[in-house]
Write an enzyme that holds these catalytic residues in place. Structure first.
Site, PDB file in Angstrom:
ATOM      1  N   GLY A  29       0.804  -1.223   0.000  1.00  0.00           N
ATOM      2  CA  GLY A  29       0.000   0.000   0.000  1.00  0.00           C
ATOM      3  C   GLY A  29       0.835   1.270   0.000  1.00  0.00           C
ATOM      4  O   GLY A  29       1.812   1.379   0.735  1.00  0.00           O
ATOM      5  N   GLY A  55       1.033  -1.469   9.955  1.00  0.00           N
ATOM      6  CA  GLY A  55       0.607  -0.065   9.993  1.00  0.00           C
ATOM      7  C   GLY A  55       0.945   0.714   8.731  1.00  0.00           C
ATOM      8  O   GLY A  55       1.253   1.898   8.778  1.00  0.00           O
ATOM      9  N   ASN A  82      -1.613  -0.629  -4.850  1.00  0.00           N
ATOM     10  CA  ASN A  82      -2.548  -0.552  -3.725  1.00  0.00           C
ATOM     11  C   ASN A  82      -2.350   0.809  -3.067  1.00  0.00           C
ATOM     12  O   ASN A  82      -1.230   1.192  -2.744  1.00  0.00           O
ATOM     13  CB  ASN A  82      -2.213  -1.709  -2.761  1.00  0.00           C
ATOM     14  CG  ASN A  82      -3.134  -1.783  -1.567  1.00  0.00           C
ATOM     15  OD1 ASN A  82      -2.970  -1.050  -0.601  1.00  0.00           O
ATOM     16  ND2 ASN A  82      -4.106  -2.678  -1.621  1.00  0.00           N
ATOM     17  N   ASN A 110      -7.342   0.536  -0.923  1.00  0.00           N
ATOM     18  CA  ASN A 110      -7.454  -0.156   0.367  1.00  0.00           C
ATOM     19  C   ASN A 110      -8.295   0.690   1.315  1.00  0.00           C
ATOM     20  O   ASN A 110      -7.823   1.685   1.857  1.00  0.00           O
ATOM     21  CB  ASN A 110      -6.049  -0.386   0.946  1.00  0.00           C
ATOM     22  CG  ASN A 110      -6.089  -1.027   2.317  1.00  0.00           C
ATOM     23  OD1 ASN A 110      -7.136  -1.480   2.780  1.00  0.00           O
ATOM     24  ND2 ASN A 110      -4.941  -1.073   2.975  1.00  0.00           N
ATOM     25  N   CYS A 113      -7.692  -1.453   5.934  1.00  0.00           N
ATOM     26  CA  CYS A 113      -6.617  -1.833   6.855  1.00  0.00           C
ATOM     27  C   CYS A 113      -7.034  -1.613   8.305  1.00  0.00           C
ATOM     28  O   CYS A 113      -7.400  -0.498   8.681  1.00  0.00           O
ATOM     29  CB  CYS A 113      -5.345  -1.045   6.583  1.00  0.00           C
ATOM     30  SG  CYS A 113      -4.021  -1.590   7.679  1.00  0.00           S
ATOM     31  N   GLY A 227      -6.173 -16.551   2.946  1.00  0.00           N
ATOM     32  CA  GLY A 227      -5.769 -17.887   3.347  1.00  0.00           C
ATOM     33  C   GLY A 227      -5.532 -18.862   2.225  1.00  0.00           C
ATOM     34  O   GLY A 227      -5.480 -20.076   2.454  1.00  0.00           O
ATOM     35  N   GLY A 248      -1.420 -14.240  -0.416  1.00  0.00           N
ATOM     36  CA  GLY A 248      -0.695 -13.340   0.477  1.00  0.00           C
ATOM     37  C   GLY A 248       0.227 -14.054   1.437  1.00  0.00           C
ATOM     38  O   GLY A 248       1.382 -14.375   1.113  1.00  0.00           O
TER      39      GLY A 248
HETATM   40  C1  LIG Z   1       2.147  -8.198   6.595  1.00  0.00           C
HETATM   41  C2  LIG Z   1       0.912  -7.839   5.822  1.00  0.00           C
HETATM   42  C3  LIG Z   1       0.810  -6.567   5.256  1.00  0.00           C
HETATM   43  C4  LIG Z   1      -0.338  -6.211   4.528  1.00  0.00           C
HETATM   44  N1  LIG Z   1      -0.408  -4.964   3.957  1.00  0.00           N
HETATM   45  C5  LIG Z   1      -1.488  -4.640   3.193  1.00  0.00           C
HETATM   46  C6  LIG Z   1      -1.548  -3.376   2.516  1.00  0.00           C
HETATM   47  O1  LIG Z   1      -0.615  -2.564   2.545  1.00  0.00           O
HETATM   48  N2  LIG Z   1      -2.685  -3.099   1.801  1.00  0.00           N
HETATM   49  C7  LIG Z   1      -3.727  -3.986   1.713  1.00  0.00           C
HETATM   50  O2  LIG Z   1      -4.723  -3.679   1.050  1.00  0.00           O
HETATM   51  N3  LIG Z   1      -3.682  -5.204   2.307  1.00  0.00           N
HETATM   52  C8  LIG Z   1      -2.593  -5.539   3.045  1.00  0.00           C
HETATM   53  N4  LIG Z   1      -2.533  -6.783   3.647  1.00  0.00           N
HETATM   54  C9  LIG Z   1      -3.657  -7.740   3.482  1.00  0.00           C
HETATM   55  C10 LIG Z   1      -3.360  -8.784   2.403  1.00  0.00           C
HETATM   56  O3  LIG Z   1      -3.184  -8.184   1.146  1.00  0.00           O
HETATM   57  C11 LIG Z   1      -4.508  -9.819   2.308  1.00  0.00           C
HETATM   58  O4  LIG Z   1      -5.695  -9.164   1.951  1.00  0.00           O
HETATM   59  C12 LIG Z   1      -4.737 -10.575   3.614  1.00  0.00           C
HETATM   60  O5  LIG Z   1      -3.499 -10.887   4.232  1.00  0.00           O
HETATM   61  C13 LIG Z   1      -5.541 -11.864   3.428  1.00  0.00           C
HETATM   62  O6  LIG Z   1      -4.945 -12.740   2.508  1.00  0.00           O
HETATM   63  P1  LIG Z   1      -3.915 -13.930   2.942  1.00  0.00           P
HETATM   64  O7  LIG Z   1      -4.577 -14.704   4.023  1.00  0.00           O
HETATM   65  O8  LIG Z   1      -3.672 -14.699   1.674  1.00  0.00           O
HETATM   66  O9  LIG Z   1      -2.676 -13.238   3.429  1.00  0.00           O
HETATM   67  C14 LIG Z   1      -1.398  -7.146   4.380  1.00  0.00           C
HETATM   68  C15 LIG Z   1      -1.276  -8.432   4.951  1.00  0.00           C
HETATM   69  C16 LIG Z   1      -0.145  -8.788   5.658  1.00  0.00           C
HETATM   70  C17 LIG Z   1      -0.055 -10.187   6.230  1.00  0.00           C
END
Ligand SMILES: Cc1cc2nc3c(=O)[nH]c(=O)nc-3n(C[C@H](O)[C@H](O)[C@H](O)COP(=O)(O)O)c2cc1C
Length: 286
Positions: A29, A55, A82, A110, A113, A227, A248
């Site tokens: 992001g 954050g 993003n 986004n 968050c 997930g 992710g």
């Molecule tokens: C460490 C971390 C940082 C993330 N940073 C962002 C972000 O900057 N912007 C955003 O839209 N989602 C962010 N996410 C959310 C992921 O893009 C994703 O939507 C979420 O982790 C669920 O998918 P997953 O279970 O495959 O990780 C972040 C997730 C993690 C674990």
């Protein structure tokens, strides 16, 4: 696609995988100005995933364009940026700056968050604010506009419809679920921020249910995630109606996870004699 915040700006993964094989890279992001994010500890492992309170640390949109984008441009892969802001104006400003920039193929907004005091989720839990952010971004960009939804709401379809009405070309879901963990010896929260966003396999059934609900409520394409660790997980989302998927947390365990998902989907289609993936999408039998 890679999920935002789990793939940096692509550089760290290039030694391990061919970035050209990905459907798209969604970068970490980006806000108008650089942000340091929250103090550590801000990441911890859970029994079936992770809690993070990073954050929204990022380099800011100007440095992204100058220093991060040239590397991404050397690949033949769609780059989705993003974006987030603390106000509707900031969202629109970041989108306006990215509009027409060579190498940027779309924006993912986004509004979801859970780890920042202002911005992010404030917009994603209220249909009016969702519509306002989406239409402000729509007004300043001709790029494909994806709005990323939070699961931290009672009825996600109301937010999805507001984003569609605001002019989103597609929706992505889900972002992390708000969670927390306590160290019982110190009796302190494990994360300095106290709460964080839960991701990984633990959230997959919730994500799948929400994708299924949203697919039936809107007409724009839905990108599913939450997930996904394997091709089988991704196929669940596609059968439920997602037109694409994001991977992710899996990438933290195995940097090749997203590539493995792509290969596994291809193998599944061949095995089941399905010539076109669109024949599979939304084919859930209930
Ligand atoms: C460490 C971390 C940082 C993330 N940073 C962002 C972000 O900057 N912007 C955003 O839209 N989602 C962010 N996410 C959310 C992921 O893009 C994703 O939507 C979420 O982790 C669920 O998918 P997953 O279970 O495959 O990780 C972040 C997730 C993690 C674990």
């Amino acid at each position: 696609m890679t999920a935002s915040g789990t793939f940096g700006y692509g550089e760290e993964f290039a030694p391990y995988i061919d970035l050209n094989r990905l459907g798209a890279i969604v970068v970490k992001g980006i806000s108008r100005r650089p942000r340091r994010g929250n103090p550590p500890p801000r990441i911890m492992e859970t029994p079936a995933g992770m809690l993070n309170a990073v954050g929204l640390e990022n380099v800011g949109v100007d440095v992204f364009i100058e220093q991060k984008l040239p590397f991404l441009r050397t690949f033949d892969v769609a780059v989705i940026v993003n974006i987030f802001g603390e106000s509707v104006e900031e969202y629109a400003e970041v989108a306006r700056i990215l509009d027409g920039v060579d190498g940027v193929h779309g924006v993912e907004v986004n509004i979801s968050c859970p780890n920042v005091v202002r911005g992010g989720i404030d917009f994603g839990i209220d249909p009016e604010a969702t519509r306002a952010v989406t239409s402000a971004v729509r007004a300043v960009t001709t790029l494909p506009l994806i709005v990323k939804l939070t699961p931290n709401v009672t009825d996600i379809t109301k937010i999805a419809l507001a984003a569609q009405e605001g002019g989103a070309d597609a929706l992505s879901l889900i972002n992390t679920l708000k969670g927390m963990a306590v160290d019982i010896e110190t009796r302190k929260p494990r994360l300095r921020n106290i709460t964080g966003g839960l991701s990984g396999p633990a959230i997959r059934p919730i994500a799948l249910r929400m994708v299924w609900e949203v697919v039936r409520a809107v007409t724009v394409p839905v990108i599913g995630g939450g997930g996904i660790m394997t091709a089988a997980d991704a196929l669940e989302f596609l059968i439920a109606g997602a037109r694409a998927v994001q991977v992710g947390t899996a990438g933290f365990i195995d940097p090749r996870a997203a590539i493995g998902v792509i290969g596994g989907i291809e193998a599944y289609l061949v095995k089941h004699g399905i010539p076109d993936i669109n024949d599979l999408i939304g084919s859930l039998e209930v």
